[in-house]
Design a protein around this motif. Structure first.
Motif, PDB file in Angstrom:
ATOM      1  N   ASP A  66       2.235  -6.839   3.829  1.00  0.00           N
ATOM      2  CA  ASP A  66       2.567  -8.248   3.523  1.00  0.00           C
ATOM      3  C   ASP A  66       3.324  -8.373   2.209  1.00  0.00           C
ATOM      4  N   GLU A  67       2.894  -7.549   1.256  1.00  0.00           N
ATOM      5  CA  GLU A  67       3.496  -7.688  -0.076  1.00  0.00           C
ATOM      6  C   GLU A  67       4.894  -7.062  -0.074  1.00  0.00           C
ATOM      7  N   ARG A  68       5.891  -7.889  -0.363  1.00  0.00           N
ATOM      8  CA  ARG A  68       7.264  -7.370  -0.338  1.00  0.00           C
ATOM      9  C   ARG A  68       8.123  -8.101  -1.355  1.00  0.00           C
ATOM     10  N   GLY A  84       4.866   0.761  -0.812  1.00  0.00           N
ATOM     11  CA  GLY A  84       5.574   1.861  -0.148  1.00  0.00           C
ATOM     12  C   GLY A  84       5.303   1.920   1.352  1.00  0.00           C
ATOM     13  N   LEU A  85       6.265   2.443   2.062  1.00  0.00           N
ATOM     14  CA  LEU A  85       6.080   2.687   3.494  1.00  0.00           C
ATOM     15  C   LEU A  85       5.794   4.174   3.658  1.00  0.00           C
ATOM     16  N   THR A  87       6.066   7.915   5.329  1.00  0.00           N
ATOM     17  CA  THR A  87       7.229   8.636   5.848  1.00  0.00           C
ATOM     18  C   THR A  87       7.405   8.328   7.331  1.00  0.00           C
ATOM     19  N   GLY A  88       6.279   8.248   8.042  1.00  0.00           N
ATOM     20  CA  GLY A  88       6.333   7.954   9.483  1.00  0.00           C
ATOM     21  C   GLY A  88       6.947   6.572   9.733  1.00  0.00           C
ATOM     22  N   GLN A  89       6.525   5.584   8.922  1.00  0.00           N
ATOM     23  CA  GLN A  89       7.069   4.219   9.106  1.00  0.00           C
ATOM     24  C   GLN A  89       8.568   4.187   8.801  1.00  0.00           C
ATOM     25  N   GLN A  90       8.964   4.911   7.741  1.00  0.00           N
ATOM     26  CA  GLN A  90      10.398   4.955   7.384  1.00  0.00           C
ATOM     27  C   GLN A  90      11.195   5.559   8.529  1.00  0.00           C
ATOM     28  N   ARG A  91      10.691   6.711   9.026  1.00  0.00           N
ATOM     29  CA  ARG A  91      11.443   7.432  10.052  1.00  0.00           C
ATOM     30  C   ARG A  91      11.521   6.621  11.347  1.00  0.00           C
ATOM     31  N   GLN A  92      10.375   6.047  11.716  1.00  0.00           N
ATOM     32  CA  GLN A  92      10.339   5.237  12.944  1.00  0.00           C
ATOM     33  C   GLN A  92      11.300   4.048  12.820  1.00  0.00           C
TER      34      GLN A  92
END
Ligand SMILES: Nc1ncnc2c1ncn2[C@@H]1O[C@H](C[S@+](CC[C@H]([NH3+])C(=O)[O-])CC(=O)[O-])[C@@H](O)[C@H]1O
Length: 342
Positions: A66-68, A84-85, A87-92
């Motif tokens: 939520d925090e962005r 932070g996201l 690595t899996g979220q970034q890649r996906q």
């Protein structure tokens, strides 16, 4: 009738505007009635074979913290997440965003993902922004607004309600992907709406918008005066038009109609000189008409990238003379015109 979660805020905003007194309420009440049919047509999977894949990619985007921190300015358009996201979220996310390629308008910065688009749309905004009326609290319409890049800049500049219309369902999906990062519930995410329709679907004589943009659309219209009348009718009296289109050098009578293709693009009709364009706008019922910028498009502003791997401007010019298109016409030159609805 079931409303897609993507379009819920659009309905909410139209419903609120339909309650306003006068022309605004009347115009939005008429448009609200047409929305279900327009959305069904614009997002018809039988007409757009790839839409299922783009929609699928959109729906698979990971849930984000939520925090962005949202930024909609010259430095970046996008959001980052202090926690932070993974690595899996970034890649996906990156894979799903790439499934919506080509990305033409931007650039966007979605956490660590930099979407380097075909166009540096931020440069166009930088050229026109100093000439705009203050956008704070204004009601805006961006006709042919692509995936919404300039719409985000309008929100960033304080606009109250901004509607992007563009008939491309790919751009609808790209818009909602960016909005997923900015946050559909973020105050700025809630101010920008996208409707997958063309100018011909805007109800007649809305007289409801404070500012109407039409950038990169006029030369695709077979009847440019009708396009100007439609833009005028969408504006309230005293409202501002921002018009950007391809032009040629010449005097008030100069206009080029190229052949089947211009810089490889089909469906290019009329390229006036900027003085002729100003004259057309006066004839269409605008006053205080001024050309605020005119420039040849550079190979740095429109080029192939990792996110748009097809041919781009350099492939559309004469290899021996970049002052000409490969069809032998003057190379793309664009003017920005600002005018007031009389
Ligand atoms: N009938 C129509 N009504 C409205 N839009 C249309 C229609 N037909 C096509 N479009 C849309 O008009 C946009 C033209 S691009 C400008 C984007 C942005 N404004 C930019 O200034 O970067 C051209 C350019 O690259 O400059 C496309 O997104 C089409 O889908």
């Amino acid at each position: 009738m079931s409303i897609s979660p993507y379009d819920r805020d659009l309905y909410r905003a139209f419903t609120e505007l339909a309650c306003e007194p006068g022309a605004v309420g009347d115009g939005f009440a008429r448009w609200l009635g047409a929305l279900p049919e327009q959305l069904a047509k614009g997002l018809d999977r039988k007409r757009h074979a790839d839409l299922k894949a783009w929609h699928g990619a959109l729906e698979k985007l990971p849930t984000l913290p939520d925090e962005r921190e949202v930024q909609l300015d010259a430095d970046r358009v996008g959001a980052c997440f202090p926690t932070g996201l993974s690595t899996g979220q970034q890649r996906q996310s990156e894979n799903l965003l790439r499934a919506m390629m080509p990305w033409r308008k931007g650039p966007y910065q979605l956490d660590e993902i930099h979407i380097d688009t075909e166009w540096r749309s931020d440069w166009k905004w930088q050229r026109l922004a100093p000439h705009l009326s203050d956008l704070t609290h204004r009601r805006m319409l961006d006709v042919g607004g692509g995936n919404g890049y300039h719409g985000w800049r309008m929100v960033g500049a304080g606009a109250a309600f901004t509607l992007v219309i563009d008939p491309s369902p790919r751009f609808y999906c790209q818009f909602h992907a960016v909005r997923h990062f900015i946050g559909a519930d973020h105050p700025q995410g809630r101010n920008l709406h996208f409707l997958p329709v063309g100018i011909e679907d805007v109800p007649a004589k809305m007289a409801a918008f404070d500012t109407v943009f039409s950038m990169g659309v006029l030369y695709h219209r077979p009847s440019p005066m009708d396009h100007l009348f439609q833009l005028r009718d969408a504006l309230r009296p005293g409202g501002e038009l921002v018009l950007e289109t391809l032009v040629v050098e010449g005097d008030v009578t100069t206009v080029l109609m190229p052949g089947e293709r211009y810089a490889a693009m089909p469906n290019v009709y009329f390229l006036p000189s900027s003085r002729a364009l100003a004259h057309w706008c006066e004839r269409a019922g605008f006053k205080d008409v001024r050309i605020v910028d005119e420039a040849v498009t550079t190979l740095d502003e429109q080029r192939s990238t990792d996110w748009m791997t097809y041919h781009s401007l350099s492939d559309f010019l004469d290899p021996d003379d970049p002052r000409l298109t490969r069809e032998g016409h003057p190379a793309p030159r664009r003017a920005v015109l600002i005018a007031t609805r009389a």
